[in-house]
Design an enzyme around this catalytic site. Structure first.
Site, PDB file in Angstrom:
ATOM      1  N   LYS A  37     -25.615  39.568  -7.453  1.00 59.62           N
ATOM      2  CA  LYS A  37     -24.949  39.347  -6.161  1.00 59.62           C
ATOM      3  C   LYS A  37     -24.105  40.571  -5.779  1.00 59.62           C
ATOM      4  O   LYS A  37     -23.843  41.438  -6.633  1.00 59.62           O
ATOM      5  CB  LYS A  37     -24.064  38.107  -6.263  1.00 59.62           C
ATOM      6  CG  LYS A  37     -22.966  38.241  -7.311  1.00 59.62           C
ATOM      7  CD  LYS A  37     -22.372  36.902  -7.691  1.00 59.62           C
ATOM      8  CE  LYS A  37     -21.223  37.114  -8.659  1.00 59.62           C
ATOM      9  NZ  LYS A  37     -20.716  35.856  -9.225  1.00 59.62           N
ATOM     10  N   ARG A  69     -14.325  24.882  -7.135  1.00 58.62           N
ATOM     11  CA  ARG A  69     -14.724  25.912  -6.181  1.00 58.62           C
ATOM     12  C   ARG A  69     -16.038  25.480  -5.542  1.00 58.62           C
ATOM     13  O   ARG A  69     -16.064  25.004  -4.420  1.00 58.62           O
ATOM     14  CB  ARG A  69     -14.851  27.240  -6.941  1.00 58.62           C
ATOM     15  CG  ARG A  69     -14.954  28.445  -6.083  1.00 58.62           C
ATOM     16  CD  ARG A  69     -14.978  29.715  -6.888  1.00 58.62           C
ATOM     17  NE  ARG A  69     -16.181  29.866  -7.700  1.00 58.62           N
ATOM     18  CZ  ARG A  69     -16.539  30.988  -8.311  1.00 58.62           C
ATOM     19  NH1 ARG A  69     -15.783  32.074  -8.204  1.00 58.62           N
ATOM     20  NH2 ARG A  69     -17.639  31.059  -9.022  1.00 58.62           N
ATOM     21  N   TYR A 105      -0.847  63.194   2.766  1.00 60.69           N
ATOM     22  CA  TYR A 105      -0.029  62.357   3.646  1.00 60.69           C
ATOM     23  C   TYR A 105       1.315  62.017   3.012  1.00 60.69           C
ATOM     24  O   TYR A 105       1.402  61.719   1.823  1.00 60.69           O
ATOM     25  CB  TYR A 105      -0.747  61.024   3.914  1.00 60.69           C
ATOM     26  CG  TYR A 105      -1.809  61.106   4.984  1.00 60.69           C
ATOM     27  CD1 TYR A 105      -1.498  61.513   6.289  1.00 60.69           C
ATOM     28  CD2 TYR A 105      -3.122  60.760   4.699  1.00 60.69           C
ATOM     29  CE1 TYR A 105      -2.472  61.580   7.265  1.00 60.69           C
ATOM     30  CE2 TYR A 105      -4.104  60.809   5.672  1.00 60.69           C
ATOM     31  CZ  TYR A 105      -3.780  61.222   6.961  1.00 60.69           C
ATOM     32  OH  TYR A 105      -4.744  61.279   7.921  1.00 60.69           O
ATOM     33  N   MET A 114      -8.390  58.560   3.567  1.00 63.83           N
ATOM     34  CA  MET A 114      -9.574  57.749   3.861  1.00 63.83           C
ATOM     35  C   MET A 114     -10.858  58.367   3.304  1.00 63.83           C
ATOM     36  O   MET A 114     -11.668  57.689   2.679  1.00 63.83           O
ATOM     37  CB  MET A 114      -9.715  57.541   5.371  1.00 63.83           C
ATOM     38  CG  MET A 114     -10.830  56.562   5.728  1.00 63.83           C
ATOM     39  SD  MET A 114     -11.065  56.387   7.503  1.00 63.83           S
ATOM     40  CE  MET A 114      -9.541  55.598   7.989  1.00 63.83           C
TER      41      MET A 114
HETATM   42  C1  PLP Z   1     -20.772  35.948 -10.631  1.00 68.22           C
HETATM   43  C2  PLP Z   1     -21.263  34.815 -11.425  1.00 68.22           C
HETATM   44  C3  PLP Z   1     -21.723  34.999 -12.729  1.00 68.22           C
HETATM   45  C4  PLP Z   1     -21.565  36.302 -13.485  1.00 68.22           C
HETATM   46  O1  PLP Z   1     -20.254  36.386 -14.004  1.00 68.22           O
HETATM   47  P1  PLP Z   1     -19.710  37.650 -14.827  1.00 68.22           P
HETATM   48  O2  PLP Z   1     -18.315  37.272 -15.173  1.00 68.22           O
HETATM   49  O3  PLP Z   1     -19.776  38.815 -13.903  1.00 68.22           O
HETATM   50  O4  PLP Z   1     -20.594  37.827 -16.002  1.00 68.22           O
HETATM   51  C5  PLP Z   1     -22.292  33.913 -13.366  1.00 68.22           C
HETATM   52  N1  PLP Z   1     -22.376  32.706 -12.753  1.00 68.22           N
HETATM   53  C6  PLP Z   1     -21.914  32.488 -11.506  1.00 68.22           C
HETATM   54  C7  PLP Z   1     -22.014  31.144 -10.917  1.00 68.22           C
HETATM   55  C8  PLP Z   1     -21.330  33.523 -10.802  1.00 68.22           C
HETATM   56  O5  PLP Z   1     -20.846  33.315  -9.582  1.00 68.22           O
END
Ligand code: PLP
Length: 353
Positions: free
Chosen positions: A45, A139, A255, A304
């Site tokens: 992701k 969550r 800056y 930046m």
């Molecule tokens: C992001 C995520 C992971 C991976 O977690 P890490 O701590 O980066 O290894 C696994 N399961 C779910 C549901 C996640 O959202």
């Protein structure tokens, strides 16, 4: 080259992310081995935690990974060219009608997170999916009390998933969540069970189920100290030197003039700034390296698009030379107060990967 045919994409970028393919593959292989009888999947992701999902997906596939996790449906565009749709799960689940239609048509698995999502999926005709059970995060996921709901019996569940809230710590929460996840596995029919993220893999066999879901450790993050010796760094930011100048004692840099030279010195301006994810918390703290490995401390504020470094240790550097950025994730997290997750996902769009 004929100028009219040049596209800006073809031009050399002054900022690149060095990516170690072998280290990524080695990290997945290590996490797969640490997962024992379970098979390691991969969280890709957020653009592969900022490192480039289109690049990492085929590498992980080649390593042997067969379960991939993205958060958004829109993230599929980068990874589906390399992967079979049935290998990919979308963690946010089917929210809009277009998500449901797309999942049905493509074969990508929606992760069902609520009874509402379950109904929506079944009403559309359903099909293979994953199920997220909330065991303590509050969550995403179906609550433990809802697991008896008959709508869930209509699902064809591949992965029964839950997610640990604090696997990087030794806390009773881990065992409590593990028990709830086992309980959920007794109630809901499923093919494979999955609980552990990267840190959870280190908690041992009882946390593994059939599939683990490492993310951060694939990309070189070290969520638990015992993983440090076996996880290899994967990315290193590199930035070009745009300008070199000599300043006199008493002159200031950047800056708000937060750095004042105590003696005459040579400084360099680098094509790296907070718009690239090198946030202002590195001001006066970060270190870049010359090609020979000399430390070039960041002077004054990060701006930046630019950062100014002390060239005293490497006065022969010239415009166009490449500097590498010290970005070892554990240490960088200690220095900046950012998490290793933030440090990775921050690395912005201007890096040539
Ligand atoms: C992001 C995520 C992971 C991976 O977690 P890490 O701590 O980066 O290894 C696994 N399961 C779910 C549901 C996640 O959202």
């Amino acid at each position: 080259m004929i100028l009219e045919k040049m596209h800006p994409d073809c031009l050399q970028a002054p900022l690149r992310l060095d990516f170690d393919d072998d280290a990524l593959i080695a990290n997945w292989t290590t996490l797969d081995r640490l997962s024992g009888a379970a098979r390691a999947g991969a969280a890709i992701k957020a653009n592969g935690y900022g490192t480039g999902a289109a690049h990492v997906a085929p590498l992980l596939l080649r390593a042997g990974c067969r379960d991939f996790f993205v958060a958004h449906w829109g993230e599929l565009a980068d990874v589906l060219p390399a992967l079979e749709p049935g290998m990919v799960s979308v963690l946010h689940g089917p929210l809009f009608e277009s998500d449901v239609a797309y999942a049905r048509h493509s074969g990508v698995k929606p992760v069902i997170n609520s009874l509402e999502q379950a109904r929506r999926w079944i009403a559309s005709g359903g099909g293979r999916c994953d199920l997220m059970v909330d065991t303590g995060m509050n969550r995403l996921g179906v609550a433990m009390e809802q697991l008896g709901n008959e709508v869930l019996q209509g699902l064809d569940v591949d992965l029964l998933i839950s997610h640990l809230v604090a696997a990087e710590e030794d806390t009773p929460l881990n065992e409590r969540q593990r028990q709830r996840w086992r309980e959920a596995c007794q109630i809901v029919a499923h093919q494979r069970a999955s609980l552990a993220n990267s840190a959870g893999i280190a908690l041992g066999e009882a946390y593994h189920g059939q599939v683990t879901r490492p993310g951060i450790a694939l990309y070189g993050g070290v969520p638990r100290a015992e993983m440090a010796p076996v996880i290899r760094p994967v990315v290193r930011p590199q930035a070009a030197l745009l300008q070199v100048r000599d300043i006199a004692a008493g002159e200031t840099v950047g800056y708000n003039a937060t750095f004042t030279a105590s003696t005459a010195m040579r400084v360099g301006t680098v094509a790296l700034g907070y718009a690239d994810g090198y946030l202002r918390c590195w001001s006066g703290k970060g270190v870049l390296r010359s090609p020979g490995g000399c430390a070039l401390p960041v002077l004054g504020r990060v701006s930046m698009d630019l950062t100014i470094v002390d060239l005293s240790a490497a006065p022969d550097l010239l415009e166009g030379d490449w500097l590498s950025v010290d970005y070892a994730l554990e240490e960088a997290a200690r220095t900046t107060g950012l998490s290793q997750y933030e440090l990775l996902t921050l690395l912005g769009r201007r890096f040539r990967r």
